[in-house]
Design an enzyme around this catalytic site. Structure first.
Site, short mmCIF file in Angstrom:
data_model
loop_
_atom_site.label_atom_id
_atom_site.label_comp_id
_atom_site.label_asym_id
_atom_site.label_seq_id
_atom_site.Cartn_x
_atom_site.Cartn_y
_atom_site.Cartn_z
N ASN A 157 64.06 45.56 28.53
CA ASN A 157 64.32 44.94 29.84
C ASN A 157 65.81 45.12 30.14
O ASN A 157 66.64 44.40 29.59
CB ASN A 157 63.92 43.46 29.77
CG ASN A 157 64.18 42.73 31.08
OD1 ASN A 157 64.67 43.32 32.05
ND2 ASN A 157 63.89 41.45 31.10
N ARG A 213 60.34 46.82 31.51
CA ARG A 213 60.20 45.97 32.67
C ARG A 213 60.93 46.66 33.82
O ARG A 213 62.11 47.02 33.69
CB ARG A 213 60.84 44.62 32.40
CG ARG A 213 60.76 43.73 33.61
CD ARG A 213 61.46 42.44 33.40
NE ARG A 213 61.26 41.60 34.56
CZ ARG A 213 62.02 40.57 34.87
NH1 ARG A 213 63.04 40.24 34.09
NH2 ARG A 213 61.79 39.86 35.93
N HIS A 270 58.11 38.15 39.38
CA HIS A 270 57.57 37.44 38.21
C HIS A 270 56.11 37.82 37.98
O HIS A 270 55.35 37.07 37.36
CB HIS A 270 57.61 35.90 38.38
CG HIS A 270 58.96 35.29 38.40
ND1 HIS A 270 59.29 34.24 39.23
CD2 HIS A 270 60.09 35.55 37.69
CE1 HIS A 270 60.54 33.89 39.03
NE2 HIS A 270 61.06 34.67 38.10
N HIS A 330 55.54 29.44 38.01
CA HIS A 330 56.54 29.95 37.07
C HIS A 330 57.85 29.26 37.45
O HIS A 330 58.51 29.63 38.42
CB HIS A 330 56.65 31.47 37.18
CG HIS A 330 57.72 32.07 36.32
ND1 HIS A 330 57.45 32.85 35.22
CD2 HIS A 330 59.07 32.00 36.38
CE1 HIS A 330 58.58 33.21 34.63
NE2 HIS A 330 59.58 32.71 35.34
N ARG A 339 69.48 30.05 43.56
CA ARG A 339 68.98 30.64 44.80
C ARG A 339 68.38 29.57 45.69
O ARG A 339 67.72 28.65 45.21
CB ARG A 339 67.91 31.70 44.49
CG ARG A 339 68.48 32.99 43.99
CD ARG A 339 67.40 33.94 43.54
NE ARG A 339 67.49 34.20 42.13
CZ ARG A 339 66.49 34.63 41.37
NH1 ARG A 339 65.31 34.88 41.89
NH2 ARG A 339 66.67 34.84 40.09
N ASP A 377 71.67 24.68 35.62
CA ASP A 377 70.73 24.46 34.53
C ASP A 377 69.94 23.19 34.81
O ASP A 377 70.50 22.10 34.95
CB ASP A 377 71.53 24.33 33.22
CG ASP A 377 70.61 24.36 32.02
OD1 ASP A 377 69.77 23.45 31.90
OD2 ASP A 377 70.73 25.30 31.22
N ARG A 435 68.12 21.30 33.06
CA ARG A 435 68.25 20.18 32.12
C ARG A 435 69.45 19.31 32.48
O ARG A 435 69.38 18.09 32.50
CB ARG A 435 68.45 20.72 30.70
CG ARG A 435 67.29 20.42 29.80
CD ARG A 435 67.45 21.17 28.51
NE ARG A 435 67.88 22.55 28.75
CZ ARG A 435 67.83 23.52 27.87
NH1 ARG A 435 67.38 23.28 26.66
NH2 ARG A 435 68.23 24.74 28.16
N GLY A 455 58.75 24.61 33.66
CA GLY A 455 57.30 24.39 33.68
C GLY A 455 56.73 24.08 32.31
O GLY A 455 55.83 23.26 32.16
N ASN A 510 58.59 23.00 29.58
CA ASN A 510 59.31 21.99 28.78
C ASN A 510 59.55 20.65 29.45
O ASN A 510 59.86 19.68 28.76
CB ASN A 510 60.67 22.55 28.36
CG ASN A 510 60.51 23.78 27.48
OD1 ASN A 510 59.83 23.72 26.47
ND2 ASN A 510 61.11 24.89 27.88
N GLU A 530 56.15 37.51 28.81
CA GLU A 530 56.19 38.75 29.58
C GLU A 530 56.29 39.96 28.67
O GLU A 530 55.72 41.02 28.96
CB GLU A 530 57.38 38.70 30.55
CG GLU A 530 57.16 37.69 31.66
CD GLU A 530 58.44 37.29 32.38
OE1 GLU A 530 58.71 37.85 33.44
OE2 GLU A 530 59.15 36.40 31.87
P1 AMP Z 1 63.81 30.34 32.20
O1 AMP Z 1 64.50 30.98 33.36
O2 AMP Z 1 62.32 30.42 32.24
O3 AMP Z 1 64.37 30.76 30.87
O4 AMP Z 1 64.14 28.75 32.31
C1 AMP Z 1 65.44 28.29 32.15
C2 AMP Z 1 65.54 26.90 32.75
O5 AMP Z 1 64.63 26.01 32.08
C3 AMP Z 1 66.92 26.30 32.57
O6 AMP Z 1 67.42 25.84 33.81
C4 AMP Z 1 66.68 25.14 31.63
O7 AMP Z 1 67.53 24.06 31.88
C5 AMP Z 1 65.25 24.77 31.92
N1 AMP Z 1 64.70 23.98 30.81
C6 AMP Z 1 64.50 24.37 29.56
N2 AMP Z 1 64.06 23.32 28.80
C7 AMP Z 1 64.01 22.24 29.64
C8 AMP Z 1 63.63 20.85 29.49
N3 AMP Z 1 63.22 20.38 28.32
N4 AMP Z 1 63.71 20.06 30.57
C9 AMP Z 1 64.11 20.55 31.76
N5 AMP Z 1 64.48 21.83 31.96
C10 AMP Z 1 64.43 22.67 30.92
#
Ligand code: AMP
Length: 396
Positions: free
Chosen positions: A7, A90, A179, A205, A238, A280, A282, A330, A332, A381
């Site tokens: 990728n 990819r 995606h 997603h 975005r 982020d 989280r 989604g 976590n 993926e």
């Molecule tokens: P991805 O682009 O699929 O890798 O997702 C990354 C995003 O998932 C980041 O913004 C992370 O903060 C969020 N993420 C991962 N774990 C958690 C969690 N336990 N609670 C909330 N957001 C999470």
């Protein structure tokens, strides 16, 4: 079969080497800062990180460095480069031409090149990756797996923007969606879990980039991203859907160029732009829980958009039988899933909070009396790309 999954971004190259006899990842990693100083390639092998610092002038250098590592007797990964049976790439944009993955040949290379205006950052990098692998692994078949392919089954009324049709035809301006490899992977998993392909599914997603898809009997009938991955849900940086007039308005009011506004909408908006805290999820969730009102608003917008998109797709398919959550948020965030499903009672969605609080494997999180099945399915993926690569090259 051993498949290398690649990728490529403009200055990075993620990879996984997968033994398809049992689908296990033999080694994975990422080369970063390609074309810049202080290049670094990080491999993950048996739970350990191996970091190699070396400048890489091109993606070809990154592939050569990777090959050197893979055959290094110190690590016992593969004994020679000929152990790699095929490479799966990819590729961001396949335009309207590709509704499935394809074995790369000259015509495919040309088509990916022709789609560059639609994916100006990614398609050239994807091409560099393909050319680098072709040079390093001569004679090894390569497969292109397009992020847009799964969404090609959308009906024209869902994918056509109501702008003068001459522009639609001349510039191929339409909704493509992205995606696709992830939406397809979780669709196949959901069908396994439901024991049938014949049902009305909404796949969500939700990661740093986020999109939903309406999937009717296994085929995508609508999705939330558009000509580019900027449209639809609120994302990490975005904006998702905004009135297109916002662009001119911001240009006029702030004295910005269209490129500058485009940059703001892509890189400084979303939960980052609204919360001012982080891109982020989280961090933004944590700030919300600590009483930060803008963080709360950012998350409310996110939940609201996912929820209303599910409602929109219920209208598109005349109902919903199942909803899948996948990707970083989604998979976590139990609280995000709860907040999104909270006002879907009119569809008959009921979540079991105990199941919702569990993590790990693909599972149902709905109550027994919920009219709609709700699933959490970790996306993969890379495995989807490897599976397509095997399917297309095993008989070559
Ligand atoms: P991805 O682009 O699929 O890798 O997702 C990354 C995003 O998932 C980041 O913004 C992370 O903060 C969020 N993420 C991962 N774990 C958690 C969690 N336990 N609670 C909330 N957001 C999470």
């Amino acid at each position: 079969m051993i498949v290398l999954v690649v990728n490529c971004g403009s200055s990075s190259m993620k990879y996984q080497l997968i033994d398809m006899s049992d689908e296990h990842v033999m080694v994975s990693g990422v080369a970063e800062r390609i074309t810049f100083d202080h290049g670094v390639i990080t491999h993950k092998l048996n739970g350990e990180k191996i970091v190699i610092e070396k400048d890489m002038a091109t993606h070809k250098d990154a592939v050569d460095l990777l090959m050197e590592f893979l055959v290094d007797p110190k690590y016992h990964i593969i004994s020679s480069m000929s152990d790699i049976d095929a490479v799966g790439h990819r590729v961001l944009h396949g335009g309207s031409k590709y509704s499935e993955s394809v074995v790369v040949d000259d015509a495919v290379l040309k088509a990916i090149e022709e789609c560059t205006p639609l994916g100006p950052l990614h398609n050239p990098a994807n091409l560099m990756g393909i050319n680098a692998c072709a040079a390093a692994l001569p004679g090894v078949p390569q497969v292109a797996v397009f992020d847009t392919a799964f969404h090609q089954t959308m009906p024209a009324y869902a994918s056509t923007y109501p702008i003068p049709y001459e522009y639609v035809e001349k510039h191929k301006i339409r909704k493509y969606g992205f995606h696709g490899t992830s939406h397809r992977y979780v669709t196949l998993k959901a069908a396994e879990m439901m024991g049938t392909k014949e049902f009305k599914l909404v796949t969500c997603h939700l990661g740093n980039g986020a999109s939903c898809a309406a999937v009717l009997n296994g085929k995508c009938v609508d999705t939330s991203m558009g000509l580019t991955p900027l449209d639809g849900l609120e994302m990490g940086t975005r904006c998702g859907t905004v009135d297109p007039a916002v662009v001119k308005f911001l240009c006029d009011k702030e004295g910005l160029t269209v490129d500058e506004v485009d940059d703001i909408l892509n890189k400084k908006s979303g939960v980052l732009g609204v919360s001012g805290v982080s891109n982020d999820f989280r961090d933004v969730e944590e700030a919300m829980n600590n009483g930060n009102e803008r963080a709360r608003l950012a998350m409310q917008i996110f939940y609201y958009r996912v929820r209303t998109t599910i409602g929109q797709y219920a209208a598109a398919m005349d109902g919903v039988d199942a909803i899948v959550f996948t990707a970083g948020v989604g998979e976590n965030s139990a609280s995000a899933r709860t907040a999104i499903c909270k006002d879907l009672t009119y569809l008959g969605v009921k979540i079991d909070e105990e199941l919702n609080s569990k993590r790990g494997e693909a599972m149902f999180i709905n109550t027994p009396d919920s009219k709609v099945k709700v699933m959490v399915i970790p996306t993969n993926e890379e495995l989807m790309i490897a599976l397509d690569t095997v399917a297309l090259t095993k008989d070559l």
